[in-house]
Scaffold this motif. Structure first.
Motif, short mmCIF file in Angstrom:
data_model
loop_
_atom_site.label_atom_id
_atom_site.label_comp_id
_atom_site.label_asym_id
_atom_site.label_seq_id
_atom_site.Cartn_x
_atom_site.Cartn_y
_atom_site.Cartn_z
N LYS A 158 8.29 59.18 0.89
CA LYS A 158 8.91 60.42 0.08
C LYS A 158 10.02 61.14 0.98
N ALA A 159 9.91 61.07 2.28
CA ALA A 159 10.94 61.62 2.78
C ALA A 159 12.19 60.85 2.85
N VAL A 160 12.04 59.49 2.66
CA VAL A 160 13.42 58.54 2.71
C VAL A 160 13.97 58.81 1.32
N GLU A 161 13.13 58.86 0.25
CA GLU A 161 13.79 58.92 -1.14
C GLU A 161 14.40 60.61 -1.14
N GLU A 162 13.91 61.56 -0.40
CA GLU A 162 14.33 62.79 -0.76
C GLU A 162 15.87 62.64 0.21
N LEU A 163 15.75 61.89 1.29
CA LEU A 163 17.12 61.74 2.11
C LEU A 163 18.07 61.01 1.14
N LYS A 164 17.67 60.03 0.53
CA LYS A 164 18.59 59.30 -0.30
C LYS A 164 19.33 60.14 -1.23
N ALA A 165 18.40 61.21 -1.79
CA ALA A 165 18.89 62.15 -2.84
C ALA A 165 20.06 63.16 -2.15
N TRP A 166 19.75 63.51 -0.99
CA TRP A 166 20.93 64.42 -0.18
C TRP A 166 22.12 63.65 0.06
N LEU A 167 21.77 62.27 0.51
CA LEU A 167 23.03 61.36 0.68
C LEU A 167 23.83 60.92 -0.68
N SER A 168 23.13 60.94 -1.66
CA SER A 168 23.67 60.76 -3.01
C SER A 168 24.72 61.90 -3.44
N LEU A 169 24.24 63.12 -3.04
CA LEU A 169 25.06 64.30 -3.46
C LEU A 169 26.18 64.36 -2.41
N ARG A 170 25.96 64.08 -1.19
CA ARG A 170 26.99 63.94 -0.26
C ARG A 170 28.33 63.02 -0.75
N VAL A 171 27.62 61.85 -1.12
CA VAL A 171 28.78 60.85 -1.61
C VAL A 171 29.53 61.30 -2.81
N LYS A 172 28.98 61.91 -3.92
CA LYS A 172 29.90 62.36 -5.05
C LYS A 172 30.72 63.47 -4.55
N MET A 173 30.41 64.51 -3.62
CA MET A 173 31.45 65.35 -3.30
C MET A 173 32.33 64.82 -2.46
N VAL A 174 32.13 63.89 -1.37
CA VAL A 174 33.01 63.18 -0.67
C VAL A 174 34.04 62.59 -1.80
#
Length: 204
Positions: free
Chosen positions: A3-19
């Motif tokens: 679950k922690a990894v999946e949540e980290l993926k969500a954060w990174l996905s958001l970051r990718v979109k903004m970048v």
């Protein structure tokens, strides 16, 4: 951990979109400057500045999320001990490998990341140059590419290795690809050993 990894993926996905959005605004601003057009440029600069702030905030959130999970923090600390590997690359590696449970070794991960070249074969004949799979995970490959460029500047061993390969006549990107593979091997090694990376000179 899952679950922690999946949540980290969500954060990174958001970051990718903004970048990517920021890169789009930056590209448009450059085009406008080249064309001598300034209409709406100030507004776009403000949006880009806002994205800069949100990216920094997201980086802080990613750091906090990792810190809140001991297993992720332990892996993260081991990964960033490898020169050239920064916080974001480490976070992507954790997600891409499911905290290093998805792949048994660096070689299998290299295939996934598009670092390991393969040759086109027909029967016993080999056709053309070795190339990487088009099914590769391009996001992690790009990040590892940046990590490799960083490594050949700040890691003496890899700098020497890169220069030697270039002097031998190898294509520069092929040499960078080899450095990427070495970085991945180092990351898998420190996680397997559960000890930080120690440069050869420092260890001697």
């Amino acid at each position: 951990v899952s679950k922690a990894v999946e949540e980290l993926k969500a954060w990174l996905s958001l970051r990718v979109k903004m970048v990517r959005e920021r890169a789009g605004y930056l590209s448009r601003i450059r085009e406008m400057k080249s064309a001598g057009c300034t209409i709406g440029m100030d507004q776009q600069k403000k949006v880009m500045a806002c994205l800069d702030q949100q990216i920094k905030k997201t980086d802080a959130d990613i750091k906090a999320h990792i810190k809140a999970h001991t297993e992720l923090q332990t892996t993260h600390d081991l990964l960033v001990s490898v020169k050239g590997v920064g916080a974001i690359v480490a976070a992507y590696m954790i997600c891409s490998t499911h905290n290093f449970t998805r792949f048994n070794d660096a070689r299998k991960f290299n295939c996934f990341a598009g670092i390991a070249p393969f040759t086109h074969q027909s029967g016993t004949s080999i056709k053309g140059k070795a190339r990487v799979s088009h099914l590769a995970n391009k996001d992690i490959k790009v990040l590892l590419n940046l990590a490799a460029f960083c490594a050949v500047r700040c890691d003496e061993e890899l700098k020497t290795y890169y220069r030697r390969k270039v002097e031998e006549g190898k294509a520069k990107m092929s040499c960078i690809n080899a450095v990427r593979a070495k970085l991945v091997a180092r990351m898998f090694a420190v996680v397997k050993r559960q000890s930080a990376f120690i440069p050869i000179k420092a260890a001697a």
